[in-house]
Design a protein around this motif. Structure first.
Motif, PDB file in Angstrom:
ATOM      1  N   GLN A  30       2.411  -0.842  15.983  1.00  0.00           N
ATOM      2  CA  GLN A  30       1.063  -0.413  15.650  1.00  0.00           C
ATOM      3  C   GLN A  30       0.081  -1.189  16.521  1.00  0.00           C
ATOM      4  OE1 GLN A  30       0.188  -0.475  11.506  1.00  0.00           O
ATOM      5  NE2 GLN A  30       2.231   0.232  10.926  1.00  0.00           N
ATOM      6  N   LYS A 163      -1.766  -5.160   5.471  1.00  0.00           N
ATOM      7  CA  LYS A 163      -1.237  -3.806   5.603  1.00  0.00           C
ATOM      8  C   LYS A 163      -0.408  -3.434   4.378  1.00  0.00           C
ATOM      9  CE  LYS A 163      -0.856  -3.640  10.657  1.00  0.00           C
ATOM     10  NZ  LYS A 163       0.076  -3.454  11.792  1.00  0.00           N
ATOM     11  N   ASP A 165       2.560  -1.126   4.039  1.00  0.00           N
ATOM     12  CA  ASP A 165       3.542  -0.354   4.793  1.00  0.00           C
ATOM     13  C   ASP A 165       4.564   0.229   3.816  1.00  0.00           C
ATOM     14  OD1 ASP A 165       5.770   0.480   6.288  1.00  0.00           O
ATOM     15  OD2 ASP A 165       5.334  -0.952   7.884  1.00  0.00           O
TER      16      ASP A 165
END
Length: 428
Positions: A30, A163, A165
């Motif tokens: 990313q 994040k 995920d």
């Protein structure tokens, strides 16, 4: 001083070749390693000159294609072990690369995990490297069955990167599964499901397992229904849903599910075909059940031991196919020598008015040592009576009356037999 950016490029190249399965070393990353609100990248740190030169030489040895790959790895490991770093950043960088190399060495995984953990815990690597190593420590912890540790470092990774995920939540749910912490399996699996852009079956499967382990079968049914709707082409979810319907005793939906799966060619296992046949039988569709049993016994999908053949015979009896049911009880008896199979065959032949066949089967039942002879004698009495064998009918009636449960009925038959015999001019 050696530019860390250049060294990282080499490390990533080497790491991808060795550990492509680890997300920390995947080529496609990313764009932003950290997405925390107000985050500003920290100043890039550089290796000390002495450590940097030694590390550079280790990289060069590892990338030297003139050497055998295993030789390159072993030589690089040896060189890295000799580096005595003074600064935390240098130590973390050396341990990171050394740990990555040791992962590929037999019996060195725990040492690799220890080195990588120490590198991560120093917290001095550049942001992207720090994020990667936190995730790698978590992944390796799962591999080494250190599930609590894996969850700890996945949480550190999430805290560091801000994040959410879905793959990480799924891995955490797997770790909780191994720990049998099924409440947390459900929580983390739900977080995974909520964060996937495209539906992923794995967290759903973990939820089903968790509900099953908690014996909360209604919850398992709900998740299985979602899986079938999201992935209708995946065969195994259909049978799982059918079996869960059976667990909650919703046999109508179980039959509907298995029947539809069968029509689509999704049933592949013996247990699935057996369940479908049983559901038809218990849902007052015994003839359909019997046809399935015959078809898949013939193909070898269903077993054809004596007990299986007797089960088919019983299903045909429920369908009032008495002659065919008797035939299969005869086949079961031929395999088992079970006197009760002969008895059932005889009774069904009697019902089908095949009196000669009934006498043969019932006689074999007695010869095979059946426990309740009285019942068999009573049936033999009837078969012989309808065959016109009044003397034999009388003999069996006399034997049948010895059974207290049949005495009254047998005694009631005796004068009737005598009367019929007298009418035919037969002396008893």
């Amino acid at each position: 001083m050696i530019n860390m950016k250049k060294l990282n490029k080499v490390l990533m190249t080497a790491g991808v070749a060795l550990f492509g399965s680890y997300s920390t070393l995947a080529i496609a990353q990313q764009s932003a390693a950290i997405v925390c609100p107000g985050y500003e990248p920290a100043k890039t740190q550089l290796l000390g000159e002495r450590s940097g030169k030694k590390l550079q030489r280790a990289y060069e040895v590892y990338l030297n294609e003139e050497l055998d790959e295993r030789e390159r790895v072993k030589e690089a490991i040896s060189m890295l072990r000799d580096i005595d770093s003074k600064e935390d950043f240098d130590t973390a960088t050396v341990n990171r690369f050394l740990g990555q190399l040791l992962v590929s060495e037999d019996g060195k995984q725990l040492e690799a995990l220890s080195l990588l953990t120490r590198a991560a815990d120093l917290g001095v690597l550049n942001d992207k490297d720090q994020a990667d190593i936190l995730k790698l420590v978590a992944d390796l912890s799962i591999q080494e069955e250190k599930y609590e540790n894996s969850i700890k470092y996945y949480k550190k990774w999430m805290s560091f990167t801000c994040k959410e995920d879905p793959d990480i939540y799924t891995r955490m749910a797997k770790a909780y599964t191994e720990m049998k912490d099924f409440d947390n399996v459900l929580l983390t699996a739900d977080l995974a499901i909520a964060n996937y852009v495209q539906p992923n079956k794995n967290p759903f499967a973990l939820k089903i397992n968790a509900f099953h382990e908690k014996k909360q079968y209604d919850g398992a049914v709900e998740v299985a229904e979602i899986l079938v709707s999201l992935f209708p082409g995946e065969k195994n979810w259909w049978s799982q849903l059918g079996f869960f319907y059976m667990l909650v005793e919703d046999y109508t939906k179980a039959l509907s599910t298995f029947s539809l799966a069968h029509k689509q060619g999704y049933l592949t296992k013996r247990s699935e075909f057996k369940a479908l046949a049983q559901l038809y039988a218990s849902s007052d569709v015994p003839y359909k059940s019997a046809q399935l049993q015959k078809k898949y016994m013939a193909s070898g999908m269903l077993e054809s031991e004596a007990s299986d053949i007797a089960s088919l015979a019983n299903t045909l009896q429920l369908a009032r196919e008495y002659s065919e049911a008797a035939k299969y009880y005869g086949q079961a008896a031929a395999k088992s020598a079970d006197p009760d199979h002969y008895r059932k065959q005889g009774v069904l032949l009697l019902t089908a008015e095949d009196y000669r066949g009934a006498i043969t089967a019932l006689t074999k039942s007695i010869e095979s040592g059946i426990d309740e002879e009285g019942k068999v004698h009573f049936s033999l009495m009837e078969a012989n009576f309808y065959m016109g064998n009044f003397r034999k009918a009388y003999e069996h009636a006399t034997e049948a009356q010895k059974d207290p449960s049949l005495r009254r009925n047998a005694l009631a038959w005796i004068p009737y037999i005598k009367q019929k015999a007298e009418n035919r001019g037969v002396k008893i």
